[in-house]
Design a protein around this motif. Structure first.
Motif, PDB file in Angstrom:
ATOM      1  N   THR A 102      38.269  55.672  34.454  1.00 47.16           N
ATOM      2  CA  THR A 102      38.435  54.855  35.660  1.00 47.16           C
ATOM      3  C   THR A 102      38.978  53.475  35.316  1.00 47.16           C
ATOM      4  N   SER A 103      38.417  52.849  34.309  1.00 44.32           N
ATOM      5  CA  SER A 103      38.873  51.516  33.901  1.00 44.32           C
ATOM      6  C   SER A 103      40.327  51.540  33.449  1.00 44.32           C
ATOM      7  N   ALA A 104      40.680  52.537  32.654  1.00 43.27           N
ATOM      8  CA  ALA A 104      42.054  52.631  32.156  1.00 43.27           C
ATOM      9  C   ALA A 104      43.038  52.840  33.302  1.00 43.27           C
ATOM     10  N   LEU A 105      42.693  53.716  34.232  1.00 43.24           N
ATOM     11  CA  LEU A 105      43.595  53.986  35.351  1.00 43.24           C
ATOM     12  C   LEU A 105      43.725  52.787  36.277  1.00 43.24           C
ATOM     13  N   ARG A 106      42.627  52.089  36.524  1.00 43.92           N
ATOM     14  CA  ARG A 106      42.695  50.895  37.381  1.00 43.92           C
ATOM     15  C   ARG A 106      43.607  49.844  36.788  1.00 43.92           C
ATOM     16  N   ASN A 107      43.603  49.730  35.473  1.00 46.75           N
ATOM     17  CA  ASN A 107      44.419  48.705  34.826  1.00 46.75           C
ATOM     18  C   ASN A 107      45.882  49.100  34.673  1.00 46.75           C
ATOM     19  N   VAL A 108      46.223  50.327  34.984  1.00 45.28           N
ATOM     20  CA  VAL A 108      47.629  50.733  35.048  1.00 45.28           C
ATOM     21  C   VAL A 108      48.225  50.294  36.391  1.00 45.28           C
ATOM     22  N   ASN A 109      47.389  50.232  37.400  1.00 42.21           N
ATOM     23  CA  ASN A 109      47.867  49.949  38.753  1.00 42.21           C
ATOM     24  C   ASN A 109      48.658  48.653  38.871  1.00 42.21           C
ATOM     25  N   TYR A 110      48.083  47.564  38.446  1.00 39.78           N
ATOM     26  CA  TYR A 110      48.699  46.264  38.701  1.00 39.78           C
ATOM     27  C   TYR A 110      50.029  46.046  37.986  1.00 39.78           C
ATOM     28  N   PRO A 111      50.172  46.408  36.703  1.00 38.83           N
ATOM     29  CA  PRO A 111      51.488  46.217  36.083  1.00 38.83           C
ATOM     30  C   PRO A 111      52.595  47.041  36.748  1.00 38.83           C
ATOM     31  N   LEU A 112      52.290  48.307  37.080  1.00 39.43           N
ATOM     32  CA  LEU A 112      53.312  49.135  37.715  1.00 39.43           C
ATOM     33  C   LEU A 112      53.627  48.655  39.131  1.00 39.43           C
ATOM     34  N   MET A 113      52.601  48.215  39.851  1.00 36.40           N
ATOM     35  CA  MET A 113      52.841  47.697  41.192  1.00 36.40           C
ATOM     36  C   MET A 113      53.646  46.409  41.131  1.00 36.40           C
ATOM     37  N   SER A 114      53.445  45.612  40.103  1.00 36.64           N
ATOM     38  CA  SER A 114      54.237  44.389  39.936  1.00 36.64           C
ATOM     39  C   SER A 114      55.710  44.719  39.740  1.00 36.64           C
ATOM     40  N   ILE A 115      55.996  45.764  38.995  1.00 37.92           N
ATOM     41  CA  ILE A 115      57.389  46.176  38.796  1.00 37.92           C
ATOM     42  C   ILE A 115      58.002  46.590  40.131  1.00 37.92           C
ATOM     43  N   ILE A 116      57.298  47.445  40.877  1.00 38.03           N
ATOM     44  CA  ILE A 116      57.811  47.896  42.176  1.00 38.03           C
ATOM     45  C   ILE A 116      58.021  46.706  43.101  1.00 38.03           C
TER      46      ILE A 116
END
Length: 185
Positions: A102-116
């Motif tokens: 859960t922690s690892a997946l949550r921390n993928v969210n923000y960098p990828l959303m920043s790119i989009i």
């Protein structure tokens, strides 16, 4: 596109604060960790989660090129499941593993959303738009934390964590919309 990004940001804020405040209580209460032990256990969990985050983000950086909405759709679907398993399992090590995932997946969210987000925003309004997204996230955390906390208070800690997981479900729809819009453009 910006409406979808705004909705995702708000929903992540709503879901994140509840999980952040309840996961420690879940370990202490449901797995009978003493207060003295819990300091060491939770510190170790967090440290290992941090190292896993680095590995996952490195993997994403090397292997995900332009498929950001697809990855976010998948990771948030899996994230919902891992949070629910974490909330309801009675097995300590499965709960630990689900916390790490859960922690690892949550921390993928923000960098990828920043790119989009940065790909979709014109440079002349970027600072204002990014500030708005930051405010939506903060507002979601301010509102979501107490709501999830109240739900946990009147049900169970697992119920509160589940409420956080269910707050992520609408995000899947918005990522599907983002994915569709990105394919069209």
């Amino acid at each position: 596109m910006l409406v979808s990004i705004s909705a995702v940001t708000l929903l992540w804020g709503l879901a994140s604060e509840g999980f952040d405040r309840l996961y420690g209580a879940h370990f202490i209460t449901n797995f009978d960790l003493s207060e003295d032990e819990s300091i060491y256990w939770l510190g170790a969990f967090y440290a290992i989660a941090f190292i896993l985050n680095i590995g996952v983000l490195h993997f994403v950086e090397k292997n995900v090129k332009g498929r950001y909405a697809d990855v976010l759709l998948l990771t948030n679907a899996v994230l919902t499941g891992t949070m629910l398993i974490f909330a309801w399992t009675g097995h300590f090590w499965l709960a630990v593993a689900m916390y790490w995932v859960t922690s690892a997946l949550r921390n993928v969210n923000y960098p990828l959303m920043s790119i989009i987000t940065n790909e979709q925003i014109e440079s002349k309004g970027r600072a204002t738009t990014l500030s708005m997204f930051g405010q939506l996230d903060a507002f979601g955390q301010i509102v979501g934390g107490p709501l999830v906390g109240l739900f946990a208070l009147y049900t169970t800690i697992a119920g509160g964590i589940s409420a956080s997981a269910f707050l992520i479900l609408p995000v899947l729809y918005f990522f599907w919309r983002i994915k569709t819009k990105m394919v069209q453009s």
